[in-house]
Design a protein around this motif. Structure first.
Motif, mmCIF file in Angstrom:
data_model
loop_
_atom_site.group_PDB
_atom_site.id
_atom_site.type_symbol
_atom_site.label_atom_id
_atom_site.label_comp_id
_atom_site.label_asym_id
_atom_site.label_seq_id
_atom_site.Cartn_x
_atom_site.Cartn_y
_atom_site.Cartn_z
ATOM 1 N N PHE A 246 81.179 0.588 -19.444
ATOM 2 C CA PHE A 246 81.565 -0.273 -20.561
ATOM 3 C C PHE A 246 80.473 -0.276 -21.632
ATOM 4 N N GLN A 250 82.413 1.619 -24.659
ATOM 5 C CA GLN A 250 83.338 0.690 -25.320
ATOM 6 C C GLN A 250 83.344 0.860 -26.836
ATOM 7 N N ARG A 251 82.234 1.359 -27.406
ATOM 8 C CA ARG A 251 82.169 1.490 -28.871
ATOM 9 C C ARG A 251 83.154 2.512 -29.410
ATOM 10 N N ALA A 253 86.297 2.644 -28.629
ATOM 11 C CA ALA A 253 87.613 2.004 -28.752
ATOM 12 C C ALA A 253 88.724 2.870 -28.164
ATOM 13 N N GLN A 277 91.643 0.499 -20.197
ATOM 14 C CA GLN A 277 91.186 -0.317 -21.321
ATOM 15 C C GLN A 277 90.043 0.354 -22.084
ATOM 16 N N LEU A 278 89.455 1.403 -21.477
ATOM 17 C CA LEU A 278 88.314 2.069 -22.091
ATOM 18 C C LEU A 278 88.637 3.447 -22.642
ATOM 19 N N THR A 279 89.684 4.090 -22.146
ATOM 20 C CA THR A 279 90.012 5.434 -22.613
ATOM 21 C C THR A 279 91.517 5.590 -22.774
ATOM 22 N N LYS A 319 78.386 -6.936 -28.139
ATOM 23 C CA LYS A 319 79.244 -7.260 -27.007
ATOM 24 C C LYS A 319 78.415 -7.839 -25.857
ATOM 25 N N ASP A 323 82.811 -10.076 -22.846
ATOM 26 C CA ASP A 323 83.753 -9.075 -23.350
ATOM 27 C C ASP A 323 84.197 -8.137 -22.225
ATOM 28 N N PHE A 324 83.297 -7.849 -21.308
ATOM 29 C CA PHE A 324 83.686 -7.045 -20.149
ATOM 30 C C PHE A 324 84.675 -7.812 -19.285
ATOM 31 N N LEU A 327 88.043 -7.624 -20.708
ATOM 32 C CA LEU A 327 88.642 -6.328 -20.417
ATOM 33 C C LEU A 327 89.233 -6.306 -19.014
#
Length: 544
Positions: A246, A250-251, A253, A277-279, A319, A323-324, A327
């Protein structure tokens, strides 16, 4: 224009000799009538003629030497002009200065700036650097024509910067543990300098590039990491894997491809909801996917801030661990389960106070092999007397994470003996209570691994420290033994010695009276807090 010294006025006889050479003065010539004036003018014209010829020759030679600058000389000239511009602060050409500033800033930026995205994305310039400054992980960054070579566990960077050297990285976040790092596959980053064409051949002095089987979209980088090591332990899966992933990815998007070493299909099945949620792309199995994948940017390794930590100060967009958690909630609240439908994770608003139910829900996580809570029935009774509705959680490896998430997202408190299962506090709402039972000798680990991270997430953290007489080690080694009374002596021998004694061979029996005092403190906190699911849901509905 050269000037003669003012203190010496040349004579007719000394004029020519001063410009050409120094020699003894010649004998007086035989003069002809009326010829003295012409001789004097001729002597004056000779040096002027010599100067004129010299100037013409010099101008003619300039284009063939000084004005034809080699690339290396050009680079030196630009650097010299740049230094002069910095000295004067008055550059003659602002546009060219800005171009040189950009080049210089890219070259001077630390590798961490590329990894975090602070350096931005440049065009046409290859980058290969590694940040090995962190004690937990090594991370390398590549930009340019990046191609995987699974047959040799390598990554090739074409058009690499000159003098780039090959790098080896083990993309796992426990660099300080030699024993576990020796089990991690390494990745070789092989730079291929020079501008080689795909059609070049060895006889032409070029190198054939590996043909791209999968060319990923421009601007979609790869992040390479390993799911080996301690993967299989839920704490390490989060602390060494998912949270660093993450932090690193995460940057982007979702516009990033994960390339995984030592890939486990069960890992994807267990954490697929988080990865989605990450890729936005399928995960690439680096070992068994024999195709050549081509990217224009790649990060090998993961950044890590600490144990279950996301430090906002180290994140380019600020973040945090909250924020994690959002997610996690977004991933697992969408996952359906026949056993128990997931419950949304409401985040309480301080401006909307809400009453809790008469008996808040408390989950007790139990262990079966070590650090067993030996008087569990008495603990359950004490929880009821304190005003909780207790539920015992007997987790197995195959217990679906959506089920655990649903149970904790709707819980008000969690009780657990120190161990990997405490990691699940990440599913709890801010304002909820985590009560950790800390066996003898594990004070530091309990606070560093779970206590501080829980507080950063906004939980109320309470500790029950097991007394020497409440530990099974007292019966095995003696109540007044070094093992029981001075655990730091054993811990000073290293992690594995500490683990063998205090984690693998210890069970606990808590004092119910002392434990009950902590339960009442937790109950009081819950009465005063505003973080409750039912009230928040009602308040949200009223606002609509």
């Amino acid at each position: 224009m050269m000037q003669l010294p003012q203190h010496h006025k040349p004579s007719a006889h000394s004029c020519c000799s001063s410009w050409i050479r120094r020699s003894p003065p010649p004998s007086p010539p035989h003069k002809k009538p009326g010829g003295g004036g012409r001789s004097w003018y001729a002597c004056r014209l000779v040096p002027l003629l010599v100067l004129t010829v010299y100037s013409v020759v010099t101008v003619l030679r300039i284009p063939s030497s000084s004005l034809v600058v080699s690339p290396a000389d050009s680079e030196r000239v630009e650097r010299r002009e740049d230094l002069e511009a910095l000295k004067t602060h008055l550059p003659s050409n602002q546009n060219s200065l800005e171009a040189r500033e950009e080049t210089r800033s890219v070259a001077s930026l630390p590798c961490s700036a590329f990894i975090s995205g602070e350096a931005g994305y440049g065009e046409g310039e290859g980058v290969l650097c590694c940040d090995r400054s962190h004690y937990r992980s090594d991370v390398c960054y590549l930009r340019g024509d990046v191609r995987t070579d699974p047959s040799t566990s390598s990554v090739l960077l074409y058009n690499a910067p000159r003098r780039s050297a090959a790098e080896k990285v083990r993309p796992y976040t426990r660099k300080f543990e030699d024993s576990i790092m020796s089990t991690i596959d390494d990745v070789t980053i092989q730079p291929v300098p020079g501008a080689y064409n795909a059609s070049a051949s060895a006889s032409d002095g070029g190198t054939l590039r590996r043909r791209c089987d999968v060319r990923h979209p421009r601007g979609v980088p790869a992040v390479v990491f390993s799911t080996g090591g301690y993967t299989g332990n839920v704490y390490h899966e989060f602390s060494d894997g998912l949270i660093p992933l993450f932090v690193t990815a995460q940057r982007f998007a979702g516009e990033v491809v994960f390339v995984v070493l030592q890939y486990h299909y069960w890992w994807l099945g267990r954490y697929g909801a988080v990865l989605q949620q990450l890729t936005n792309y399928k995960v690439v199995d680096f070992r068994y996917d024999r195709r050549v994948h081509c990217f224009d940017e790649m990060i090998v390794g993961l950044r890590i801030h600490g144990e279950l930590v996301v430090d906002p100060k180290l994140m380019p967009n600020g973040k945090s661990i909250k924020d994690f958690q959002a997610l996690l909630h977004q991933g697992y609240s969408r996952t359906t389960s026949s056993a128990s439908p997931p419950v949304p994770l409401p985040l309480a608003s301080p401006s909307l106070p809400c009453p809790r139910p008469s008996k808040p829900k408390l989950l007790i996580f139990i262990r079966k092999q070590n650090r067993v809570l030996l008087n569990l029935p008495h603990v359950v009774t004490a929880c009821r007397r304190a005003g909780f509705a207790p539920h015992v959680m007997n987790l197995r490896r195959q217990t679906p994470l959506p089920v655990i998430h649903a149970a904790l997202a709707s819980a008000d408190a969690m009780v657990a003996v120190h161990g990997a299962a405490v990691t699940h506090f990440l599913f709890m709402r801010p304002g909820s209570v985590l009560l950790q039972i800390v066996p003898v000798g594990l004070d530091w680990a309990a606070d560093a691994f779970y206590g501080k991270p829980a507080q950063q997430l906004g939980l109320e953290y309470l500790e029950y420290k097991v007394a020497p007489e409440e530990s099974s080690l007292a019966a095995e080694y003696g109540l007044n033994s070094t093992v029981v009374r001075t655990p730091w002596v054993i811990s000073s021998r290293g992690w594995w010695e500490m683990k063998k004694v205090y984690m693998d061979r210890q069970n606990v029996t808590v004092n119910i009276k002392r434990f009950g005092e902590l339960l009442r403190a937790a109950r009081t906190h819950l009465k005063n807090t505003t973080a409750c699911a039912k009230g928040t849901g009602a308040a949200t509905a009223a606002l609509r």
